[in-house]
Write a protein that holds these residues in place. Structure first.
Motif, PDB file in Angstrom:
ATOM      1  N   LYS A   1     -31.112  10.809 -35.457  1.00  0.00           N
ATOM      2  CA  LYS A   1     -31.957  11.128 -36.609  1.00  0.00           C
ATOM      3  C   LYS A   1     -31.644  12.521 -37.153  1.00  0.00           C
ATOM      4  O   LYS A   1     -31.670  12.749 -38.372  1.00  0.00           O
ATOM      5  CB  LYS A   1     -33.426  11.033 -36.215  1.00  0.00           C
ATOM      6  CG  LYS A   1     -34.382  11.198 -37.384  1.00  0.00           C
ATOM      7  CD  LYS A   1     -35.827  10.986 -36.936  1.00  0.00           C
ATOM      8  CE  LYS A   1     -36.790  11.133 -38.115  1.00  0.00           C
ATOM      9  NZ  LYS A   1     -38.201  10.913 -37.681  1.00  0.00           N
ATOM     10  N   ALA A   2     -31.314  13.443 -36.256  1.00  0.00           N
ATOM     11  CA  ALA A   2     -30.973  14.810 -36.675  1.00  0.00           C
ATOM     12  C   ALA A   2     -29.531  14.928 -37.154  1.00  0.00           C
ATOM     13  O   ALA A   2     -29.078  16.032 -37.486  1.00  0.00           O
ATOM     14  CB  ALA A   2     -31.210  15.773 -35.509  1.00  0.00           C
ATOM     15  N   LYS A   3     -28.812  13.791 -37.152  1.00  0.00           N
ATOM     16  CA  LYS A   3     -27.412  13.720 -37.597  1.00  0.00           C
ATOM     17  C   LYS A   3     -26.479  14.588 -36.744  1.00  0.00           C
ATOM     18  O   LYS A   3     -25.482  15.118 -37.233  1.00  0.00           O
ATOM     19  CB  LYS A   3     -27.285  14.100 -39.080  1.00  0.00           C
ATOM     20  CG  LYS A   3     -28.081  13.195 -40.011  1.00  0.00           C
ATOM     21  CD  LYS A   3     -27.800  13.497 -41.466  1.00  0.00           C
ATOM     22  CE  LYS A   3     -28.673  12.654 -42.394  1.00  0.00           C
ATOM     23  NZ  LYS A   3     -28.547  11.198 -42.144  1.00  0.00           N
ATOM     24  N   LYS A   4     -26.831  14.704 -35.469  1.00  0.00           N
ATOM     25  CA  LYS A   4     -25.959  15.418 -34.536  1.00  0.00           C
ATOM     26  C   LYS A   4     -25.044  14.460 -33.774  1.00  0.00           C
ATOM     27  O   LYS A   4     -23.986  14.864 -33.288  1.00  0.00           O
ATOM     28  CB  LYS A   4     -26.803  16.228 -33.550  1.00  0.00           C
ATOM     29  CG  LYS A   4     -27.555  17.380 -34.206  1.00  0.00           C
ATOM     30  CD  LYS A   4     -28.315  18.204 -33.182  1.00  0.00           C
ATOM     31  CE  LYS A   4     -29.005  19.396 -33.845  1.00  0.00           C
ATOM     32  NZ  LYS A   4     -29.734  20.231 -32.838  1.00  0.00           N
ATOM     33  N   ILE A   5     -25.477  13.220 -33.652  1.00  0.00           N
ATOM     34  CA  ILE A   5     -24.697  12.182 -32.978  1.00  0.00           C
ATOM     35  C   ILE A   5     -24.610  10.981 -33.901  1.00  0.00           C
ATOM     36  O   ILE A   5     -25.561  10.683 -34.637  1.00  0.00           O
ATOM     37  CB  ILE A   5     -25.332  11.802 -31.622  1.00  0.00           C
ATOM     38  CG1 ILE A   5     -24.964  12.840 -30.554  1.00  0.00           C
ATOM     39  CG2 ILE A   5     -24.912  10.413 -31.164  1.00  0.00           C
ATOM     40  CD1 ILE A   5     -25.490  12.505 -29.165  1.00  0.00           C
ATOM     41  N   ASP A   6     -23.467  10.284 -33.857  1.00  0.00           N
ATOM     42  CA  ASP A   6     -23.279   9.088 -34.683  1.00  0.00           C
ATOM     43  C   ASP A   6     -22.493   8.060 -33.866  1.00  0.00           C
ATOM     44  O   ASP A   6     -22.028   8.353 -32.753  1.00  0.00           O
ATOM     45  CB  ASP A   6     -22.515   9.443 -35.955  1.00  0.00           C
ATOM     46  CG  ASP A   6     -22.767   8.452 -37.091  1.00  0.00           C
ATOM     47  OD1 ASP A   6     -23.249   7.336 -36.810  1.00  0.00           O
ATOM     48  OD2 ASP A   6     -22.484   8.797 -38.254  1.00  0.00           O
ATOM     49  N   MET A   7     -22.345   6.862 -34.425  1.00  0.00           N
ATOM     50  CA  MET A   7     -21.526   5.857 -33.763  1.00  0.00           C
ATOM     51  C   MET A   7     -20.127   6.399 -33.526  1.00  0.00           C
ATOM     52  O   MET A   7     -19.633   7.250 -34.284  1.00  0.00           O
ATOM     53  CB  MET A   7     -21.455   4.583 -34.603  1.00  0.00           C
ATOM     54  CG  MET A   7     -20.756   4.746 -35.951  1.00  0.00           C
ATOM     55  SD  MET A   7     -20.618   3.198 -36.891  1.00  0.00           S
ATOM     56  CE  MET A   7     -19.177   2.456 -36.103  1.00  0.00           C
ATOM     57  N   PHE A   8     -19.477   5.936 -32.486  1.00  0.00           N
ATOM     58  CA  PHE A   8     -18.137   6.402 -32.155  1.00  0.00           C
ATOM     59  C   PHE A   8     -17.159   5.996 -33.243  1.00  0.00           C
ATOM     60  O   PHE A   8     -17.157   4.867 -33.721  1.00  0.00           O
ATOM     61  CB  PHE A   8     -17.716   5.816 -30.809  1.00  0.00           C
ATOM     62  CG  PHE A   8     -16.380   6.295 -30.326  1.00  0.00           C
ATOM     63  CD1 PHE A   8     -16.122   7.639 -30.151  1.00  0.00           C
ATOM     64  CD2 PHE A   8     -15.372   5.387 -30.029  1.00  0.00           C
ATOM     65  CE1 PHE A   8     -14.891   8.089 -29.714  1.00  0.00           C
ATOM     66  CE2 PHE A   8     -14.138   5.820 -29.568  1.00  0.00           C
ATOM     67  CZ  PHE A   8     -13.897   7.176 -29.415  1.00  0.00           C
ATOM     68  N   HIS A   9     -16.322   6.953 -33.645  1.00  0.00           N
ATOM     69  CA  HIS A   9     -15.283   6.745 -34.657  1.00  0.00           C
ATOM     70  C   HIS A   9     -15.853   6.178 -35.951  1.00  0.00           C
ATOM     71  O   HIS A   9     -15.405   5.134 -36.443  1.00  0.00           O
ATOM     72  CB  HIS A   9     -14.169   5.845 -34.110  1.00  0.00           C
ATOM     73  CG  HIS A   9     -13.216   6.577 -33.217  1.00  0.00           C
ATOM     74  ND1 HIS A   9     -12.174   5.937 -32.555  1.00  0.00           N
ATOM     75  CD2 HIS A   9     -13.145   7.880 -32.843  1.00  0.00           C
ATOM     76  CE1 HIS A   9     -11.506   6.830 -31.830  1.00  0.00           C
ATOM     77  NE2 HIS A   9     -12.087   8.012 -31.995  1.00  0.00           N
TER      78      HIS A   9
ATOM     79  N   LYS B   1     -32.546   6.724 -24.169  1.00  0.00           N
ATOM     80  CA  LYS B   1     -32.389   6.270 -25.551  1.00  0.00           C
ATOM     81  C   LYS B   1     -33.255   7.081 -26.513  1.00  0.00           C
ATOM     82  O   LYS B   1     -32.840   7.342 -27.655  1.00  0.00           O
ATOM     83  CB  LYS B   1     -32.723   4.787 -25.660  1.00  0.00           C
ATOM     84  CG  LYS B   1     -32.390   4.205 -27.026  1.00  0.00           C
ATOM     85  CD  LYS B   1     -32.579   2.713 -27.070  1.00  0.00           C
ATOM     86  CE  LYS B   1     -32.268   2.167 -28.467  1.00  0.00           C
ATOM     87  NZ  LYS B   1     -32.441   0.698 -28.547  1.00  0.00           N
ATOM     88  N   GLN B   2     -34.439   7.483 -26.090  1.00  0.00           N
ATOM     89  CA  GLN B   2     -35.308   8.254 -26.966  1.00  0.00           C
ATOM     90  C   GLN B   2     -34.646   9.566 -27.396  1.00  0.00           C
ATOM     91  O   GLN B   2     -34.676   9.946 -28.561  1.00  0.00           O
ATOM     92  CB  GLN B   2     -36.637   8.541 -26.273  1.00  0.00           C
ATOM     93  CG  GLN B   2     -37.646   9.268 -27.161  1.00  0.00           C
ATOM     94  CD  GLN B   2     -38.984   9.470 -26.464  1.00  0.00           C
ATOM     95  OE1 GLN B   2     -39.184   9.022 -25.340  1.00  0.00           O
ATOM     96  NE2 GLN B   2     -39.895  10.159 -27.143  1.00  0.00           N
ATOM     97  N   THR B   3     -34.008  10.237 -26.439  1.00  0.00           N
ATOM     98  CA  THR B   3     -33.306  11.489 -26.768  1.00  0.00           C
ATOM     99  C   THR B   3     -32.116  11.206 -27.669  1.00  0.00           C
ATOM    100  O   THR B   3     -31.852  11.956 -28.626  1.00  0.00           O
ATOM    101  CB  THR B   3     -32.840  12.187 -25.483  1.00  0.00           C
ATOM    102  OG1 THR B   3     -33.954  12.390 -24.615  1.00  0.00           O
ATOM    103  CG2 THR B   3     -32.203  13.530 -25.802  1.00  0.00           C
TER     104      THR B   3
END
Length: 389
Positions: free
Chosen positions: A189-197, A181-183
Motif C-alpha cells: 500500500k505504501a508502494k515500497k514493495i510490488d510484485m516481482f519483476h 501478510k499484514q506487514t
C-alpha cells in the motif's frame, strides 16, 4: 551400471563438457518423505544469500553448485568454509557439483537438484529469495485435504507469490523483510514493495495479485489466466511432472519452459494466499541478460511449438469446394495425446490445458477457425487409434 554412465545419459541433452558430482556434501539430517525440499542453483557470487536461505528454511535443500574448471580449488575452498561455518548446512543441505566452463545452463542445474532431492515434494526456487512465511508446515498439514491430494497425485503445483522492493537499496538486508501478510500489504500500500519483476508483467501476473491482496486467510485459489511466460516459484511432486528442457542456456525463458511443459501435462497452478517470498536485491548482468533473452525468445517459441504439438497442420487446396486437412503427427505431441487419451483425461479438466494452449500455436488457429477445436481433437484421437495401435 557405473554412476558415470548413468549421469552421462541422464544429462545427455545438456551442453558439454559437463560433469555432475552428486552429494559432494550430503546432509546428516533424516528427512520425512512428505517434506518439501527446496531445489536451487548456486554460483560463487551467491554464497551469502545461500547461507541466508539455509538459516531461514531449516529444512531439506538440494543445491546445484556451478564450478568452473579454471577456478575449481578456489571455489571448493570457499564452499567448504561456507558449509562448515553455517551449522544448518551440514544438517539440511545436499550439495551437488556441476563442473563445466559454460555459464548459466540453468535448466540442467535445476534437473540435477531435483533428481538428487530426497523427499516426495520439491520447491523450485531461486537462491536469492527470502522465505518469509512457514508455507512448509501448512502444506504438510494439508496433504489429506483436496489440494493436498492433488499435490500428491501430481496434478497440482502450489504457487508461493513473489515480491520485490521498488527501490533496490531497500531490499539488501533480509532482516528488514516482512514476515507476515499484514506487514507485506502495508508495504504494498505504501508502494515500497510490488510484485516481482513488475516490468515483465507476463512473468508473474497470472498469480493475480489483486486477488492475493484481498484473499481470506487460509485461501488457496486456482490460476485461471495462465500465460506461457508465467514463471512462479512452485511446490510440486518430485516424481511424475516433466523435467526442465535443457536446451535453454542463459537468461530468458528457461524457468517458464519448465512450467509450460508441466501445464501441458495436465497440472494446474494454485496460489497459497497466506504466503509469499521477497527477492533480495542484487545487480544484474544487464548486457548478458539482453543478449541471452533475445536468443532464448526464439528458442522458446520453437520449444512451445514442438512440445505442444510436434506435428504440422497444413491446409491443402480445396477440391470441388471441399477443404481437406492432412495432419502429420510427430512423436512429441503423440506423447501428450497418448497420455491424456489412455488415462481418459483428454476431454476432462486435465486435458483442458493442452487443448487451450495448442490453439494458440501458429497453424492450429487456422484449423480452429474452420471447425471447433473439440472435433479437431476428436479427429486426432481417431488418427491415434487407427495409426498407432
Amino acid at each position: 551400471m557405473s554412476e558415470g554412465l548413468f549421469l552421462s545419459k541422464a544429462f545427455s541433452q545438456s551442453m558439454h563438457p559437463l560433469k555432475v558430482v552428486p552429494y559432494y556434501y550430503r546432509a546428516s539430517g533424516i528427512f520425512e518423505q512428505d517434506d518439501i525440499t527446496i531445489t536451487t542453483l548456486v554460483t560463487s557470487n551467491r554464497f551469502k544469500v545461500f547461507s541466508e536461505l539455509v538459516k531461514n528454511y531449516q529444512g531439506p535443500i538440494s543445491a546445484t553448485v556451478h564450478v568452473k574448471p579454471s577456478a575449481t580449488h578456489v571455489l571448493l575452498d570457499a564452499l567448504h568454509d561456507l558449509y562448515v561455518s553455517t551449522p544448518a548446512m551440514s544438517t539440511y543441505v545436499d550439495i551437488h557439483l556441476v563442473l563445466t566452463p559454460l555459464d548459466r545452463q540453468l535448466n540442467a542445474w535445476r534437473n540435477v537438484a531435483r533428481l538428487f532431492s530426497r523427499t516426495e515434494f520439491v520447491m523450485m526456487l531461486d537462491v536469492d529469495f527470502a522465505i518469509c512465511t512457514n508455507f512448509r508446515s501448512v502444506v504438510r498439514a494439508s496433504l489429506d485435504a483436496k489440494i493436498g491430494r492433488m499435490l500428491k497425485e501430481g496434478h497440482a503445483a502450489l504457487v508461493v507469490p513473489a515480491f520485490e522492493y521498488v527501490k533496490q537499496q531497500d531490499g539488501l538486508d533480509q532482516k528488514y523483510f516482512p514476515r507476515d501478510k499484514q506487514t507485506l500489504l502495508s508495504l504494498v500500500k505504501a508502494k515500497k514493495i510490488d510484485m516481482f519483476h513488475r516490468a515483465w508483467v507476463p512473468g508473474h501476473n497470472s498469480t493475480d495479485y489483486p486477488r492475493f491482496y484481498t484473499a481470506a486467510s487460509g485461501e488457496v485459489y486456482k490460476v485461471t489466466q495462465y500465460h506461457s511466460a508465467y514463471e512462479p516459484y512452485v511446490i510440486f511432486r518430485k516424481e511424475g511432472p516433466p523435467w526442465c528442457d535443457e536446451r535453454f542456456v542463459g537468461y530468458g525463458g528457461n524457468k517458464a519452459a519448465c512450467l509450460y511443459e508441466m501445464y501441458l501435462s495436465g497440472m494446474s497452478f494454485y496460489v497459497l494466499a497466506d504466503h509469499f517470498l521477497v527477492h533480495q536485491s542484487h545487480p544484474y548482468e544487464e548486457e548478458a541478460r539482453k543478449l541471452e533473452r533475445k536468443s532464448n525468445r526464439k528458442i522458446y517459441q520453437d520449444f512451445k511449438e514442438e512440445v505442444c504439438l510436434r506435428f504440422v497442420l497444413r491446409l491443402i487446396a480445396t477440391l470441388q469446394g471441399q477443404c481437406h486437412l492432412i495432419i502429420l503427427l510427430h512423436h512429441h505431441f503423440i506423447r501428450y495425446l497418448k497420455r491424456h487419451y489412455d488415462s481418459g483425461t483428454l476431454n476432462t479438466s486435465r486435458g483442458y490445458n493442452v487443448q487451450e494452449e495448442c490453439k494458440k500455436i501458429r497453424g492450429v488457429s487456422k484449423i480452429a477457425a474452420l471447425a471447433s477445436f473439440t472435433p479437431v481433437f476428436a479427429y486426432l484421437q481417431y488418427m491415434y487409434l487407427t495409426l498407432l495401435q
